[in-house]
Design a protein around this motif. Sequence first.
Motif, PDB file in Angstrom:
ATOM      1  N   LYS A 170       2.709  63.233  12.805  1.00  0.00           N
ATOM      2  CA  LYS A 170       1.678  62.674  13.874  1.00  0.00           C
ATOM      3  C   LYS A 170       2.281  62.567  15.150  1.00  0.00           C
ATOM      4  N   PRO A 171       1.354  62.659  16.015  1.00  0.00           N
ATOM      5  CA  PRO A 171       1.776  62.822  17.425  1.00  0.00           C
ATOM      6  C   PRO A 171       2.751  62.008  17.924  1.00  0.00           C
ATOM      7  N   GLU A 172       2.993  60.583  17.343  1.00  0.00           N
ATOM      8  CA  GLU A 172       3.702  59.752  17.841  1.00  0.00           C
ATOM      9  C   GLU A 172       4.983  59.792  17.104  1.00  0.00           C
ATOM     10  N   ASP A 173       5.342  60.900  16.221  1.00  0.00           N
ATOM     11  CA  ASP A 173       6.603  61.363  15.818  1.00  0.00           C
ATOM     12  C   ASP A 173       7.320  62.280  16.801  1.00  0.00           C
ATOM     13  N   THR A 174       6.600  62.561  17.746  1.00  0.00           N
ATOM     14  CA  THR A 174       7.272  63.457  18.748  1.00  0.00           C
ATOM     15  C   THR A 174       8.593  62.981  19.304  1.00  0.00           C
ATOM     16  N   ALA A 175       9.599  63.499  19.284  1.00  0.00           N
ATOM     17  CA  ALA A 175      10.913  62.976  19.849  1.00  0.00           C
ATOM     18  C   ALA A 175      12.192  63.999  19.653  1.00  0.00           C
TER      19      ALA A 175
END
Length: 120
Positions: free
Chosen positions: A86-91
């Motif tokens: 998901k985009p919120e996994d970006t890190a």
Amino acid sequence: QVQLVESGGGLVQPGGSLRLSCAASGSIFSINAMGWYRQAPGKQRELVAFITSGGNTNYADSVKARFTISRDNAKNTVYLQMNSLKPEDTAVYYCNIRLTPGVGPLRGYWGQGTQVTVSS
């Protein structure tokens, strides 16, 4: 000297998969727990998953059923299989390996970090 080298990050579309690897090398007596952390821009570093020397695993609620941590003791390597991204996994993802070096006490060692970007 102990070194941790990470690989496998990159750019992936939402719903895609990536597999991260982290290999420890150097003067190592024994390896204990192995884990993955991540840090998104403007946020604190958080635990994603860890695996004990006995193979027990634990995951952050946000990644359960999507990510799988595993280890290859013969290769001193820990993996993180990431599915349904998901985009919120970006890190930036960091591995941490608790080990006893040839000389010195048990402590955690960090990888250099690898960028994971989930975007269409």
